[in-house]
Design an enzyme around this catalytic site. Structure first.
Site, PDB file in Angstrom:
ATOM      1  N   HIS A 232       0.854  -1.179   0.000  1.00  0.00           N
ATOM      2  CA  HIS A 232       0.000   0.000   0.000  1.00  0.00           C
ATOM      3  C   HIS A 232       0.893   1.233   0.000  1.00  0.00           C
ATOM      4  CE1 HIS A 232      -3.013   2.962   1.343  1.00  0.00           C
ATOM      5  NE2 HIS A 232      -3.920   2.096   0.932  1.00  0.00           N
TER       6      HIS A 232
ATOM      7  N   ASP B 222      -7.916  -4.398  -0.385  1.00  0.00           N
ATOM      8  CA  ASP B 222      -8.479  -4.666  -1.714  1.00  0.00           C
ATOM      9  C   ASP B 222      -8.345  -6.123  -2.112  1.00  0.00           C
ATOM     10  OD1 ASP B 222      -9.161  -1.907  -2.408  1.00  0.00           O
ATOM     11  OD2 ASP B 222      -7.007  -1.578  -2.352  1.00  0.00           O
TER      12      ASP B 222
END
Length: 453
Positions: free
Chosen positions: A329, A387
């Site tokens: 991320h 995600d």
């Protein structure tokens, strides 16, 4: 610290220790060309890195800062959300996201983000009532939907419909009126599930389903999305809980691209419906809101878990453009705290639905194992992020991939509107006006067209 300058050579920056001792920390800039010094105050938040206040830098020194993407610039002061990416911490108004996801529900989190505190029993009842009785949309909006092609992307529809809300609700567009601001906030939170569900129904040719006041927020959305008039619809408690958690985990994430877009649009005095439509447009970008859809596309490309070593090898090759989606991320350099919650939710949903032969699941689980054990991933802290799991959950719940980002927008609306409200009420906020480093032509004389060779 030395900052290179193409015109004057260098600017030197150093901490002002005497100022720090007096309780007024500052940094001193020294212009290498003129020898002039400029003192800039240092601001301290309740947590996180200190911030150099450069608001007077240009006026006193003639310099701007250069920061593409504003990745090293604090553009606002906020009390809503805090992220420590190195430690893997996400706080909403000081509460860890893990606690909120486990013990709270989305309506309570909405109240927290909007008002700064968790609600009392009576406050929560009143808030839920306000949201529930704003879930219907103006009946003329149904005709508005029919102006779109059937194969229009749900995000394209949501951009248009949310922006159009300002044409239907004139009584909540005066941003100077606190009461109207709150009514607009309630309307946006309440109507977004209806708008998203209508976009889905329109794309598959099914009739729109009116919201039901007896259902919870998550249940109502699932009913409007998957219910049909010809048969009763019963909520699945595990799926409803999973949907609620997905909403909580995506509610706000500090000053990301879409949130900054909402604040930028709002800084001009635009109405809240227009600002949220701008946020939806920004979220639509694949680099922002489309990551969970990209995860599923990647899993399909891999095709079988036996091919995972091949793709892992490609991911490690700097000369190969292939990237493993759903790992790492931009902010979190540790395990994404939302991913831990989403992982457990993923297992619960798949178990509830009895999905054991989902072809993408073995691939996803093997990739997860590798990411947590492989030295390459561990050293680079490329852990599975939120995600990675949310895409699998939504697919299992029969959402088409085109709806993934629309669901993200639905959940993020409360964060956007909370940030917008905070910005409007901040007396130091000004209209957004970034500067630039101009590298084009300087003055040139106009040449008539017949004389141009």
């Amino acid at each position: 610290m030395t900052l290179a300058n193409p015109r004057t050579g260098q600017i030197r920056m150093s901490a002002d220790t005497s100022a720090a001792k007096s309780g007024n920390p500052a940094v001193t800039l020294t212009d290498g060309a003129t020898g002039k010094t400029f003192q800039l105050p240092v601001l301290k938040g309740t947590t996180g890195p200190d911030v150099v206040d450069i608001r007077k830098l240009y006026g006193e020194s003639g310099y701007f800062t250069f920061d593409p993407g504003f990745t090293s610039t604090g553009a606002c002061e906020s009390k809503i959300t805090y992220i420590d990416g190195d430690a893997g911490i996400l706080l909403h108004r000081g509460y860890p996201i893990e606690q909120l996801a486990e013990k709270s529900d989305f309506m309570e989190v909405c109240y927290l983000l909007l008002h700064g505190e968790l609600p009392t029993v009576s406050e929560k009842v009143e808030f839920e009532k306000n949201i529930t009785y704003h879930t219907m949309v103006h009946e003329q909006l149904a005709a508005f939907y029919r102006g779109f092609r059937r194969d229009a992307h749900p995000m394209a529809i949501m951009c248009g419909v949310v922006g159009a809300l300002s044409a239907f609700y004139h009584d909540s567009t005066d941003i100077e009126d606190p009461q109207q601001r709150m009514i607009a906030s309630h309307r946006l939170i309440a109507k977004m599930p209806t708008i998203a569900a209508m976009a889905y129904k329109y794309s598959i040719g099914q009739p729109f389903m009116y919201p039901k006041n007896e259902l919870s927020y998550a249940e109502n959305f699932l009913y409007m999305t998957f219910g049909v008039p010809c048969e009763p619809w019963k909520p699945n408690p595990i799926l409803s809980k999973a949907m609620d958690k997905i909403f909580i985990l995506h509610a706000d994430h500090e000053q990301n691209a879409s949130t900054s877009t909402v604040r930028t649009a709002g800084s001009s005095g635009a109405n809240p419906f227009a600002c949220i439509a701008a946020g939806i447009a920004s979220l639509w970008g694949p680099a922002h809101g489309g990551a969970n859809e990209a995860v599923l596309k990647m899993l399909k490309e891999i095709g079988h878990k036996d091919r995972i070593p091949e793709f892992v090898k490609r991911a490690k090759d700097k000369n190969d453009s292939f990237r493993l989606m759903g790992f790492g991320h931009r902010v979190y350099k540790n395990y994404d705290p939302r991913a831990k919650v989403m992982q457990q939710t993923c297992y619960e949903v798949l178990d509830s639905l009895g999905i054991k032969n989902e072809p993408l699941l073995p691939i996803a689980m093997e990739l997860e194992r590798i990411a947590l054990e492989d030295e390459y991933f561990v050293e680079r802290k490329l852990y599975p992020n939120v995600d990675f799991y949310s895409g699998i959950i939504l697919k299992a719940m029969n959402f088409p991939t085109s709806m993934f980002t629309a669901l993200f927008a639905l959940a993020r609306t409360v964060g956007w509107i909370s940030q917008w409200k905070e910005m409007i009420e901040d007396p130091t906020q000004k209209i957004s006006r970034p500067r630039q480093l101009y590298t084009g032509y300087t003055g040139r004389d106009y040449v008539p067209v017949e004389a141009r060779g």
